[in-house]
Design a protein around this motif. Structure first.
Motif, short mmCIF file in Angstrom:
data_model
loop_
_atom_site.label_atom_id
_atom_site.label_comp_id
_atom_site.label_asym_id
_atom_site.label_seq_id
_atom_site.Cartn_x
_atom_site.Cartn_y
_atom_site.Cartn_z
N ARG A 211 0.84 -1.21 0.00
CA ARG A 211 0.00 0.00 0.00
C ARG A 211 0.87 1.25 0.00
N VAL A 212 1.96 1.23 0.77
CA VAL A 212 2.88 2.36 0.78
C VAL A 212 3.45 2.61 -0.62
N LEU A 213 3.86 1.55 -1.30
CA LEU A 213 4.42 1.69 -2.64
C LEU A 213 3.37 2.20 -3.63
N TRP A 214 2.15 1.73 -3.48
CA TRP A 214 1.06 2.20 -4.34
C TRP A 214 0.84 3.69 -4.17
N LEU A 215 0.93 4.15 -2.92
CA LEU A 215 0.72 5.57 -2.65
C LEU A 215 1.94 6.40 -3.08
N HIS A 216 3.14 5.96 -2.76
CA HIS A 216 4.33 6.71 -3.16
C HIS A 216 4.42 6.87 -4.67
N SER A 217 3.95 5.86 -5.40
CA SER A 217 4.04 5.92 -6.87
C SER A 217 2.80 6.54 -7.49
N VAL B 243 -9.60 19.15 3.69
CA VAL B 243 -8.21 18.72 3.66
C VAL B 243 -7.81 18.36 5.08
N ALA B 244 -7.38 17.13 5.28
CA ALA B 244 -7.02 16.67 6.62
C ALA B 244 -5.80 17.42 7.13
N ALA B 245 -5.80 17.72 8.42
CA ALA B 245 -4.65 18.40 9.03
C ALA B 245 -3.37 17.58 8.86
N ALA B 246 -3.51 16.25 8.85
CA ALA B 246 -2.34 15.39 8.70
C ALA B 246 -1.62 15.62 7.38
N ALA B 247 -2.39 15.93 6.33
CA ALA B 247 -1.77 16.22 5.04
C ALA B 247 -1.03 17.55 5.09
N TRP B 248 -1.64 18.54 5.72
CA TRP B 248 -1.00 19.85 5.84
C TRP B 248 0.30 19.75 6.65
N GLU B 249 0.32 18.90 7.67
CA GLU B 249 1.46 18.79 8.57
C GLU B 249 2.50 17.78 8.09
N TYR B 250 2.23 17.07 7.02
CA TYR B 250 3.14 16.00 6.59
C TYR B 250 4.50 16.60 6.19
N ARG B 251 5.55 15.99 6.73
CA ARG B 251 6.91 16.45 6.45
C ARG B 251 7.75 15.29 5.95
N ALA B 252 8.71 15.60 5.10
CA ALA B 252 9.65 14.61 4.60
C ALA B 252 10.99 15.30 4.43
N GLY B 253 12.04 14.68 4.96
CA GLY B 253 13.36 15.27 4.85
C GLY B 253 13.50 16.58 5.59
N ASP C 153 -4.23 15.22 -6.03
CA ASP C 153 -3.58 13.90 -5.98
C ASP C 153 -2.59 13.83 -4.83
N LEU C 154 -1.79 14.88 -4.65
CA LEU C 154 -0.80 14.89 -3.58
C LEU C 154 -1.47 14.88 -2.21
N LEU C 155 -2.53 15.67 -2.04
CA LEU C 155 -3.26 15.67 -0.77
C LEU C 155 -3.80 14.29 -0.44
N THR C 156 -4.32 13.62 -1.45
CA THR C 156 -4.86 12.27 -1.25
C THR C 156 -3.76 11.32 -0.78
N VAL C 157 -2.62 11.34 -1.44
CA VAL C 157 -1.51 10.45 -1.08
C VAL C 157 -1.03 10.73 0.34
N LEU C 158 -0.84 11.99 0.70
CA LEU C 158 -0.34 12.33 2.03
C LEU C 158 -1.34 11.95 3.12
N THR C 159 -2.63 12.15 2.85
CA THR C 159 -3.65 11.80 3.84
C THR C 159 -3.68 10.30 4.09
N LEU C 160 -3.67 9.52 3.02
CA LEU C 160 -3.72 8.07 3.16
C LEU C 160 -2.45 7.52 3.80
N LEU C 161 -1.30 8.11 3.49
CA LEU C 161 -0.06 7.69 4.14
C LEU C 161 -0.09 8.00 5.63
N ALA C 162 -0.62 9.17 5.99
CA ALA C 162 -0.70 9.54 7.40
C ALA C 162 -1.58 8.55 8.17
#
Length: 402
Positions: free
Chosen positions: A223-229, A287-297, A338-347
């Motif tokens: 599922r992670v790979l599906w979302l990252h890609s 838009v979920a707060a988790a998507a807004w707060e998502y950080r990487a690197g 699309d990006l918001l969807t991916v970040l929300t589902l990953l969170a």
């Protein structure tokens, strides 16, 4: 995954853009300029000038003539992965890239998946995964890129020799390279509570000795790979992996454009009370707060994504970097959804991924892998395979005799 390649080094910012039409316009301005002006626009470096003589990139059709003599038509821009989650367009032409890493282009195809090491800061993923060829760029420097396969057509997995067989013996099941990549995606998605600073570009990946833990991790990792890609690899969750589909939020939670973005927004903000993402006078919700707060690197994913789609305040007037769009295209809003969807589902996966990472084991230790002959990996597995799918045009239209 022993074989890895350093990230691309572009040498100049104008070869990357969120918009392919901007790259075409920049190329046209470069190609039409007089030679001396062309040299200044190009932005020479120690590795590249307009007089550099270099071969084509594998699989690309850009001219191999010197830019000072005949730039030729604009190379067809290609999508690349920038950082963990951004998708930008790149001019695939060795004449304008300081270090294009042709060994990566030789193995990029519809079956390949690239794993790119991310900075260790924060609670974001330690490895990013993409169907597109990654440029290796990230918040701090570049990261090494590990292709899943050493050869095109999903041939010769980039896995320590003997590891898949050993895992299969311990777990009592057949283990594929795709399963191993899914496990890596799951176990590196969130940092361990007791994570220690790593050396260089190495990312430790604990391997389980419990078949149930392995099965759970592989399912989560797919599922992670599906979302990252962004739905390009590994198929929808709970599927057979043969089909693919763009991730979408369930009805009622799907972000919609409530107020259309007009002009060129210069600010991105979030209203937690209405769960709204604000782009200038535009608004997307919910838009979920988790998507807004998502950080990487160590950086905000949404903040960095937005900054790359607004004018660069440091770009000097008259340069190619200063050439961009004057408005906000509708496609950017669709890409943002699309990006918001991916970040929300990953969170939403974080609790399950953290529980997997913090599990009691048992774990397969390095000593056991050394006793089985898996470690240390042979030197040849760290080098690229010999790949030549087609003739590769050398400098000035010549072909190499191999």
């Amino acid at each position: 995954m022993p074989w890895s390649v350093p990230g691309l080094r572009t040498g100049r910012g104008w070869v990357l853009s969120a918009y392919p039409e901007v790259l075409v316009a920049r190329w046209q301005r470069l190609a039409e300029a007089p030679v001396e002006r062309r040299a200044a626009l190009f932005g020479p470096s120690r590795s590249r000038t307009v007089r550099s003589s270099v071969p084509q990139l594998p699989g690309q059709s850009a001219s191999s003539n010197r830019l000072s003599r005949e730039p030729g038509p604009c190379p067809e821009p290609v999508l690349v992965r920038h950082g963990a989650f951004d998708r930008l367009w790149l001019l695939p032409d060795q004449r304008v890239l300081d270090q294009a890493r042709p060994e990566l282009w030789r193995v990029a195809d519809a079956a390949q998946v690239f794993a790119t090491v991310q900075p260790p800061e924060g609670d974001g993923p330690r490895v990013g995964f993409s169907a597109e060829l990654p440029d290796g760029q990230r918040a701090k420097g570049t990261g090494r890129v590990h292709p899943l396969y050493r050869r095109p057509g999903a041939r010769e997995p980039n896995v320590a020799p003997g590891l898949l067989r050993r895992l299969g013996t311990v777990l009592g099941t057949r283990v594929t390279a795709e399963d191993l990549l899914a496990w890596i995606a799951a176990i590196t998605a969130v940092p361990a509570a007791d994570e220690e600073p790593r050396r260089g570009e190495e990312v430790p990946v604990p391997l389980p000795g419990d078949p149930a833990v392995w099965a759970e991790g592989v399912a989560l990792g797919r599922r992670v790979l599906w979302l990252h890609s962004f739905g390009e690899r590994y198929g929808p969750p709970h599927g057979d992996g043969a089909s693919v589909g763009r991730p979408r939020m369930p009805g009622g939670r799907r972000p919609f454009v409530r107020e259309r973005v007009t002009g060129s927004p210069d600010e991105l903000s979030y209203d937690p009370e209405t769960e709204s993402l604000l782009l200038g006078d535009g608004r997307l919700a919910p838009v979920a707060a988790a998507a807004w707060e998502y950080r990487a690197g160590g950086e905000s994913v949404l903040g960095a994504w937005f900054a790359r789609r607004t004018p660069d305040p440091e770009a000097r007037p008259g340069t190619l970097e200063a050439l961009g769009l004057s408005g906000w295209p509708q496609q950017s809003t669709a890409d943002l959804v699309d990006l918001l969807t991916v970040l929300t589902l990953l969170a939403e996966l974080r609790p399950a991924l953290a529980a997997l990472r913090g599990g009691p084991g048992p774990w397969i230790g390095a000593d056991a892998l050394a006793a089985a002959g898996v470690l240390p990996v042979p030197d040849w597995s760290r080098r690229p395979a010999s790949v030549l799918q087609h003739q590769e045009e050398g400098p000035e239209g010549q072909f190499a005799l191999l």
